[in-house]
Design an enzyme around this catalytic site. Structure first.
Site, PDB file in Angstrom:
ATOM      1  N   CYS A   1       0.997  -1.105   0.170  1.00  0.00           N
ATOM      2  CA  CYS A   1       0.020  -0.012   0.137  1.00  0.00           C
ATOM      3  C   CYS A   1       0.886   1.230   0.103  1.00  0.00           C
ATOM      4  O   CYS A   1       1.449   1.483  -0.942  1.00  0.00           O
ATOM      5  CB  CYS A   1      -0.971   0.157   1.214  1.00  0.00           C
ATOM      6  SG  CYS A   1      -2.307   1.091   1.130  1.00  0.00           S
TER       7      CYS A   1
ATOM      8  N   ASP B   1      -9.647  -3.713  -6.498  1.00  0.00           N
ATOM      9  CA  ASP B   1      -8.677  -2.506  -5.899  1.00  0.00           C
ATOM     10  C   ASP B   1      -9.125  -1.093  -6.453  1.00  0.00           C
ATOM     11  O   ASP B   1      -9.215  -0.954  -7.690  1.00  0.00           O
ATOM     12  CB  ASP B   1      -7.456  -2.670  -6.211  1.00  0.00           C
ATOM     13  CG  ASP B   1      -6.388  -1.799  -5.299  1.00  0.00           C
ATOM     14  OD1 ASP B   1      -6.986  -0.860  -4.676  1.00  0.00           O
ATOM     15  OD2 ASP B   1      -5.433  -2.203  -5.014  1.00  0.00           O
TER      16      ASP B   1
ATOM     17  N   HIS C   1      -8.018  -4.237  -2.020  1.00  0.00           N
ATOM     18  CA  HIS C   1      -6.817  -3.642  -1.909  1.00  0.00           C
ATOM     19  C   HIS C   1      -6.554  -4.008  -0.236  1.00  0.00           C
ATOM     20  O   HIS C   1      -7.289  -4.205   0.671  1.00  0.00           O
ATOM     21  CB  HIS C   1      -7.342  -2.170  -1.500  1.00  0.00           C
ATOM     22  CG  HIS C   1      -6.120  -0.993  -1.361  1.00  0.00           C
ATOM     23  ND1 HIS C   1      -5.104  -0.885  -2.286  1.00  0.00           N
ATOM     24  CD2 HIS C   1      -5.762  -0.825  -0.475  1.00  0.00           C
ATOM     25  CE1 HIS C   1      -4.448  -0.198  -1.829  1.00  0.00           C
ATOM     26  NE2 HIS C   1      -4.599   0.047  -0.499  1.00  0.00           N
TER      27      HIS C   1
END
Length: 237
Positions: free
Chosen positions: A133, A179, A211
């Site tokens: 991330c 995502d 995600h």
């Protein structure tokens, strides 16, 4: 290359069970999680650039232990000076307000210090960068020169096209179909950029994953668990 914004999906997820085997101690005043291989060698290292929840999240510590079990010395520094985002913050939490205090101006200096220590006093000869991330951006920023020797990123955020274009070493990417940050459009843009570059790259796409899946997925969901475990194997290889 990815959306320039983060969203609530960057802060939510499931906690994983297990007892971390490493230790947290300061690396030149930077709180850092260390995991050691069975022979305690530091020659082959992995520098994990964590997501916004940071190095104290049990999930990422367990991942570090897994990398250590494969023979790597693993370092997870606190990239946020203690200002991490607790997992599963309320829906009203404004992540982009938080990001304003954690831009490259603040984060690069932490990574520079860590790399100086691991390549110097800690004797690391080869360093792989792993970014989840938020951390994916910084793997790309440091994947050149004598900084990081190879990179792996999962569901990256806020990676700019110029940062991807600047990489000089091999990069492996794990992405999720669901995502909303690293979207289909952004994945294809990334492929177009990498196709024009003379660097080895790989991109794996996982169905039924969202995600954050490589760190914070629900392990009771078999397809999410498969995606998480597959990304770990992807990173190791």
């Amino acid at each position: 290359m990815t959306s320039n914004e983060m969203s609530r999906c960057c802060t939510v997820g499931s906690l994983h069970g297990g007892e971390p085997k490493g230790e947290i101690k300061d690396l030149r005043n930077i709180s850092t999680y260390f995991a050691y291989p069975s022979n305690n060698s530091t020659e082959n290292a992995i520098l994990i650039h964590a997501d916004v929840i940071g190095h104290r999240l049990v999930n990422v510590q367990l991942l570090a232990d897994q990398f250590a079990s494969k023979g790597y010395f693993v370092v997870i520094p606190d990239l946020f000076n203690g200002d991490t985002v607790p997992i599963n913050r309320p829906a009203g939490f404004q992540i982009m307000d938080w990001v304003k205090n954690h831009l490259p101006l603040q984060t690069d200096s932490i990574i520079d210090t860590v790399l100086e220590e691991v390549r110097g006093a800690l004797g690391c000869k080869r360093i792989g960068g792993v970014g989840y991330c938020f951390g994916g951006k910084y793997v790309c920023r440091y994947l050149k020169g004598e900084k990081i020797d190879a990179g792996f990123i999962a569901h990256p955020t806020m990676v700019e096209a110029d940062e991807l274009k600047s990489i000089e070493r091999a990069l492996s990417i794990a992405a999720a179909v669901g995502d909303f940050v690293f979207t289909t459009e952004k994945r294809r843009e990334s492929e177009d950029i990498l196709d024009q570059m003379d660097v080895p790259y790989q991109m794996n796409l996982f169905a039924d994953a969202e995600h954050g899946f490589a760190v914070r997925c629900d392990l009771s969901q078999l397809r999410q668990k498969f995606a998480k475990e597959s990304t770990f194997n992807q990173a190791v290889v």
